[in-house]
Design an enzyme around this catalytic site. Sequence first.
Site, PDB file in Angstrom:
ATOM      1  N   SER A 161       8.757   0.747   0.077  1.00 44.15           N
ATOM      2  CA  SER A 161       8.668   1.340   1.411  1.00 44.15           C
ATOM      3  C   SER A 161       8.571   2.858   1.385  1.00 44.15           C
ATOM      4  CB  SER A 161       9.873   0.921   2.248  1.00 44.15           C
ATOM      5  OG  SER A 161      11.044   1.403   1.658  1.00 44.15           O
TER       6      SER A 161
ATOM      7  N   THR B  81      12.053   3.051   5.386  1.00 47.64           N
ATOM      8  CA  THR B  81      12.188   4.499   5.274  1.00 47.64           C
ATOM      9  C   THR B  81      13.524   4.950   4.684  1.00 47.64           C
ATOM     10  OG1 THR B  81      10.846   4.689   7.230  1.00 47.64           O
ATOM     11  CG2 THR B  81      12.302   6.543   6.738  1.00 47.64           C
TER      12      THR B  81
ATOM     13  N   THR C  89       8.713   8.061   3.780  1.00 42.60           N
ATOM     14  CA  THR C  89       8.316   6.660   3.973  1.00 42.60           C
ATOM     15  C   THR C  89       6.843   6.434   3.640  1.00 42.60           C
ATOM     16  OG1 THR C  89       8.358   4.834   5.591  1.00 42.60           O
ATOM     17  CG2 THR C  89       7.590   6.943   6.395  1.00 42.60           C
TER      18      THR C  89
ATOM     19  N   ARG D 162      -2.764   5.413  10.925  1.00 42.89           N
ATOM     20  CA  ARG D 162      -1.519   5.336  11.699  1.00 42.89           C
ATOM     21  C   ARG D 162      -0.425   6.238  11.092  1.00 42.89           C
ATOM     22  NH1 ARG D 162       4.108   3.933  10.746  1.00 42.89           N
ATOM     23  NH2 ARG D 162       4.931   3.042  12.659  1.00 42.89           N
ATOM     24  N   VAL D 163       0.260   6.929  11.955  1.00 41.89           N
ATOM     25  CA  VAL D 163       1.419   7.737  11.555  1.00 41.89           C
ATOM     26  C   VAL D 163       2.591   7.287  12.418  1.00 41.89           C
ATOM     27  CG1 VAL D 163       2.405  10.061  11.562  1.00 41.89           C
ATOM     28  CG2 VAL D 163       0.036   9.722  10.827  1.00 41.89           C
ATOM     29  N   GLY D 164       3.757   7.152  11.808  1.00 44.26           N
ATOM     30  CA  GLY D 164       4.930   6.698  12.558  1.00 44.26           C
ATOM     31  C   GLY D 164       5.829   7.833  12.976  1.00 44.26           C
ATOM     32  N   ASP D 165       7.087   7.511  13.121  1.00 37.40           N
ATOM     33  CA  ASP D 165       8.080   8.496  13.571  1.00 37.40           C
ATOM     34  C   ASP D 165       8.575   9.401  12.447  1.00 37.40           C
ATOM     35  OD1 ASP D 165       9.230   6.106  12.415  1.00 37.40           O
ATOM     36  OD2 ASP D 165      11.184   6.948  12.926  1.00 37.40           O
TER      37      ASP D 165
ATOM     38  N   THR E 293      15.005   4.606  11.199  1.00 32.91           N
ATOM     39  CA  THR E 293      14.176   3.727  10.389  1.00 32.91           C
ATOM     40  C   THR E 293      13.728   2.556  11.270  1.00 32.91           C
ATOM     41  OG1 THR E 293      14.067   2.391   8.368  1.00 32.91           O
ATOM     42  CG2 THR E 293      16.159   2.416   9.525  1.00 32.91           C
ATOM     43  N   GLY E 294      12.671   1.891  10.864  1.00 31.08           N
ATOM     44  CA  GLY E 294      12.182   0.761  11.646  1.00 31.08           C
ATOM     45  C   GLY E 294      10.882   1.079  12.359  1.00 31.08           C
TER      46      GLY E 294
ATOM     47  N   GLY F   7       8.403   2.682  14.069  1.00 32.24           N
ATOM     48  CA  GLY F   7       8.277   4.086  14.430  1.00 32.24           C
ATOM     49  C   GLY F   7       7.756   4.328  15.833  1.00 32.24           C
TER      50      GLY F   7
HETATM   51  N1  ASP Z   1       9.831   4.276  10.582  1.00 33.08           N
HETATM   52  C1  ASP Z   1       8.754   4.045   9.665  1.00 33.08           C
HETATM   53  C2  ASP Z   1       7.455   4.089  10.383  1.00 33.08           C
HETATM   54  O1  ASP Z   1       7.371   3.629  11.495  1.00 33.08           O
HETATM   55  C3  ASP Z   1       8.776   2.787   8.906  1.00 33.08           C
HETATM   56  C4  ASP Z   1      10.034   2.108   8.687  1.00 33.08           C
HETATM   57  O2  ASP Z   1      11.106   2.693   8.717  1.00 33.08           O
HETATM   58  O3  ASP Z   1       9.964   0.921   8.442  1.00 33.08           O
HETATM   59  O4  ASP Z   1       6.490   4.536   9.800  1.00 33.08           O
END
Ligand code: ASP
Length: 333
Positions: free
Chosen positions: A89, A191, A209, A219-222, A242-243, A245
Amino acid sequence: MKRRNFLKNATLTTAGLAVGSTLASCAESDSKEKKVITTPQASLPLVIATWNVPNATAKAWEILNNGGSVLDALEQGCMVEEADIKNQSVGKGGRPDRDGNVTLDACIMNKDGNCGSVVYMKNITHAITVARKVMEDTPHVMLAGKGAEDYAVSIGMKRENLLTEASKKEWKEWLVEKEYKPIINIENHDTIGMLAIDKNGDISGACTTSGLAYKMGGRVGDSPIIGSGLFVDNQIGAAVATGMGEEVVKTVGSFLVVELMRKGKSPQEACEEAIKRIVNKPNSDYKNFQVGYIAVNKQGETGAYSIHEWFSMTKFQDGKNENIQSDFFNKTV
Ligand code: ASP
C-alpha cells in the site's frame, strides 16, 4: 486476529506521565472557542502511526530518542514501509492503478506549519523524501507527476520499477474480474500516516501511500493533500487519515480533527466526530468503504477511530511498541 478494545480517550497512565508539565494557559479567542495551549504531559518522544507498522514507529522513535530531528524521524520511519515490498500500500510494491502504473502520493508537515507534498509520482520509491525536499528546498508545496519524478531525480534519487511480481500478479487477476471494490480497504493495510512529538514537545506529521488499488489513471486521494490526509498545528495537535480518500477530502478530515481538538475535544472524541461527519452525510455509502483517523494533542494524548473494524494504531512510547485496535462506528455489520 485477536482484537483488543481501543481505550476510549486514550489518556496516558500515571507511569507515562512526565512530572512537572501542566496546563500552561487557556486563552479564549471568542466566547465559544477555547484555545487551550498546553505543554506535553506524556512521556516523550512519542510516535503514532496508522495500522500495524512496528518497524516504522520503532525507527522513528529511536531517532527521536537519540536527539534526532522530528522530520528525520518521520521520514525514516515512513521509508521503512516504502522500501518494504511486502507492504502493498506504499512505495515499492504498492498496488498499481487500473493500467498497471504504481503512482505514489505523500506529504509532510512541520511544527511551523510548513508543508510539502508529491502527487501521482511514478518510479521513485521514497515519496516521503521527495515531499520533504519540496517543503525544504523549493518555493512550492506540491509537485505532481512527471515534475515530481524529475525533481526527485535531480536531487539524486534513482528511478526504479515499483511494480513487483506480487502486485503485478494481483493486478492481472483483478483485470480478469474487472470489478472495482474499494471495500478492499476495510481489511487491507493502507496508507502509512505517522505523527510524532519530539522531546521538546513539538509536533510534526507525515503520510505516504500508493493510494487506492486499481484506481483510475490520474487519480489522487487525500494523502498528499494538507488538511485532508494530514494536518499539524503545533499549538493544538495533529491528525492523519487512511482509507477512502475521496470521503476524507470531502470533509477536509484531518483539519477537522485538529479544529475539533482546538475546540476542546480529546483526540479520541475528535476522531469520532470526524468519522460521524462522513457516515451521517445524506445517502452516505459508508458500509462500503473504510476511513480511519489517528490523532495526538499537545499533551500527548492520542486517539483513533474508524468506520469499520480492522483499523489499528501503532504507538511507540517509553521504548516500546503497542498496536492498539481502534474503536469503530459500524459495530452492527
Ligand atoms: N487514503 C488513501 C487514498 O485514498 C488510500 C488508503 O489509505 O487506503 O489514496
